[in-house]
Design a protein around this motif. Structure first.
Motif, mmCIF file in Angstrom:
data_model
loop_
_atom_site.group_PDB
_atom_site.id
_atom_site.type_symbol
_atom_site.label_atom_id
_atom_site.label_comp_id
_atom_site.label_asym_id
_atom_site.label_seq_id
_atom_site.Cartn_x
_atom_site.Cartn_y
_atom_site.Cartn_z
ATOM 1 N N LEU A 167 52.517 39.611 41.013
ATOM 2 C CA LEU A 167 52.834 39.905 42.406
ATOM 3 C C LEU A 167 52.432 38.739 43.308
ATOM 4 O O LEU A 167 53.159 38.409 44.255
ATOM 5 C CB LEU A 167 52.154 41.198 42.864
ATOM 6 C CG LEU A 167 52.426 41.634 44.314
ATOM 7 C CD1 LEU A 167 53.917 41.684 44.623
ATOM 8 C CD2 LEU A 167 51.770 42.981 44.583
ATOM 9 N N LEU A 168 51.331 38.096 43.016
ATOM 10 C CA LEU A 168 50.946 36.908 43.778
ATOM 11 C C LEU A 168 52.066 35.873 43.729
ATOM 12 O O LEU A 168 52.451 35.308 44.758
ATOM 13 C CB LEU A 168 49.645 36.303 43.257
ATOM 14 C CG LEU A 168 49.255 34.961 43.888
ATOM 15 C CD1 LEU A 168 48.916 35.130 45.371
ATOM 16 C CD2 LEU A 168 48.101 34.328 43.133
ATOM 17 N N GLY A 169 52.609 35.628 42.558
ATOM 18 C CA GLY A 169 53.703 34.667 42.408
ATOM 19 C C GLY A 169 54.932 35.081 43.201
ATOM 20 O O GLY A 169 55.592 34.241 43.827
ATOM 21 N N GLN A 170 55.247 36.381 43.203
ATOM 22 C CA GLN A 170 56.397 36.865 43.976
ATOM 23 C C GLN A 170 56.184 36.617 45.469
ATOM 24 O O GLN A 170 57.111 36.210 46.181
ATOM 25 C CB GLN A 170 56.620 38.352 43.710
ATOM 26 C CG GLN A 170 57.107 38.651 42.311
ATOM 27 C CD GLN A 170 57.092 40.139 41.982
ATOM 28 O OE1 GLN A 170 56.525 40.960 42.699
ATOM 29 N NE2 GLN A 170 57.717 40.488 40.864
ATOM 30 N N PRO A 211 51.948 28.648 53.647
ATOM 31 C CA PRO A 211 50.978 28.627 52.555
ATOM 32 C C PRO A 211 50.405 30.011 52.250
ATOM 33 O O PRO A 211 50.180 30.823 53.156
ATOM 34 C CB PRO A 211 49.871 27.704 53.072
ATOM 35 C CG PRO A 211 50.499 26.895 54.151
ATOM 36 C CD PRO A 211 51.546 27.775 54.761
ATOM 37 N N VAL A 212 50.167 30.245 50.972
ATOM 38 C CA VAL A 212 49.530 31.469 50.501
ATOM 39 C C VAL A 212 48.219 31.078 49.843
ATOM 40 O O VAL A 212 48.158 30.140 49.044
ATOM 41 C CB VAL A 212 50.425 32.229 49.496
ATOM 42 C CG1 VAL A 212 49.702 33.449 48.935
ATOM 43 C CG2 VAL A 212 51.747 32.623 50.151
ATOM 44 N N VAL A 213 47.166 31.815 50.187
ATOM 45 C CA VAL A 213 45.844 31.627 49.593
ATOM 46 C C VAL A 213 45.537 32.877 48.785
ATOM 47 O O VAL A 213 45.565 33.988 49.313
ATOM 48 C CB VAL A 213 44.767 31.428 50.690
ATOM 49 C CG1 VAL A 213 43.379 31.348 50.076
ATOM 50 C CG2 VAL A 213 45.065 30.186 51.510
ATOM 51 N N GLY A 214 45.262 32.705 47.506
ATOM 52 C CA GLY A 214 44.875 33.838 46.678
ATOM 53 C C GLY A 214 43.429 34.200 46.953
ATOM 54 O O GLY A 214 42.580 33.326 47.139
ATOM 55 N N GLU A 262 44.948 29.458 37.309
ATOM 56 C CA GLU A 262 45.974 30.485 37.089
ATOM 57 C C GLU A 262 46.601 30.890 38.421
ATOM 58 O O GLU A 262 47.806 31.105 38.517
ATOM 59 C CB GLU A 262 45.371 31.718 36.418
ATOM 60 C CG GLU A 262 44.831 31.479 35.038
ATOM 61 C CD GLU A 262 44.037 32.669 34.512
ATOM 62 O OE1 GLU A 262 43.564 33.501 35.317
ATOM 63 O OE2 GLU A 262 43.893 32.769 33.288
ATOM 64 N N VAL A 263 45.766 31.002 39.441
ATOM 65 C CA VAL A 263 46.223 31.380 40.781
ATOM 66 C C VAL A 263 47.100 30.275 41.366
ATOM 67 O O VAL A 263 48.186 30.541 41.905
ATOM 68 C CB VAL A 263 45.013 31.681 41.693
ATOM 69 C CG1 VAL A 263 45.447 31.914 43.128
ATOM 70 C CG2 VAL A 263 44.226 32.876 41.162
ATOM 71 N N GLY A 301 46.031 27.520 47.807
ATOM 72 C CA GLY A 301 44.579 27.486 47.783
ATOM 73 C C GLY A 301 44.010 28.782 47.243
ATOM 74 O O GLY A 301 44.744 29.739 46.976
ATOM 75 N N VAL A 302 42.691 28.765 47.085
ATOM 76 C CA VAL A 302 41.970 29.936 46.609
ATOM 77 C C VAL A 302 40.808 30.213 47.548
ATOM 78 O O VAL A 302 40.149 29.298 48.034
ATOM 79 C CB VAL A 302 41.458 29.749 45.164
ATOM 80 C CG1 VAL A 302 42.609 29.654 44.187
ATOM 81 C CG2 VAL A 302 40.570 28.516 45.049
#
Length: 189
Positions: free
Chosen positions: A144-147, A155-158, A169-170, A177-178
């Motif tokens: 779901l993170l990938g979607q 930008p998306v930060v896990g 992996e994230v 970013g994480v």
């Protein structure tokens, strides 16, 4: 341009937060700090955020305030991070103006698309893995993170259970970013 690669999120459970933060910023390549204190009074938050901002400024790292637009304005923070139950992104943008950073927590693609439409600068997507710092979130997992990452252009930060062992992996899912709490600050005393 904001660097979201190593995003430190504080937690009010640390009685020695300032010294831990100083140590981490001296030792790790942290690029952004989020001040999170959900159970403190407004006055306590402003006092603590003022001190943390000074430390962040010394390291040339932007400080983001979790939930508190009023706190962010009071201390001159770089911006805010909003949860799904917080002030809507459009209203926060109207109060903060175009130059402040606004992040929004998302748990699915629809929320991600809405936050992007509403003017978010970045998304915090999670919880990617089980986490001990928040007990009220469901684990979304890497798929779901990938979607989410593929559905938006910001930008998306896990966030959620991320550490130095699983961060790659994230990032492979498209996250820019994480966000880490325990992996950087250690266990709460």
């Amino acid at each position: 341009m904001i660097d979201y690669s190593l995003y430190l999120v504080t937690d009010e459970g640390y009685p020695d937060l300032l010294s831990r933060l100083q140590k981490v910023l001296d030792e790790q390549p942290v690029t952004l700090v989020q001040y999170r204190a959900k159970h403190k009074t407004l006055g306590e938050q402003i006092k603590e955020a003022t001190v943390l901002k000074k430390v962040c400024d010394e390291h040339k790292i932007p400080l983001i305030v979790d939930d508190g637009v009023d706190v962010a304005i009071a201390v001159g923070a770089a911006g805010v991070h909003l949860g799904q139950d917080d002030m809507p992104c459009r209203e926060a943008r109207a109060l903060l103006g175009p130059d402040k950073i606004i992040g929004v927590t998302v748990h699915n693609v629809d929320q991600a698309l809405e936050a992007q439409r509403d003017g978010a600068d970045y998304l915090g997507a999670g919880a990617v893995y089980p986490t001990t710092t928040k007990n009220d979130v469901e684990v979304m997992g890497l798929k779901l993170l990938g979607q989410i990452c593929r559905s938006v252009t910001i930008p998306v930060v896990g966030i959620g259970g991320i550490n130095f062992m699983n961060r790659d992996e994230v990032l492979r899912q498209g996250a820019k970013g994480v966000a880490m709490v325990t992996a950087l600050l250690g266990e709460v005393c």
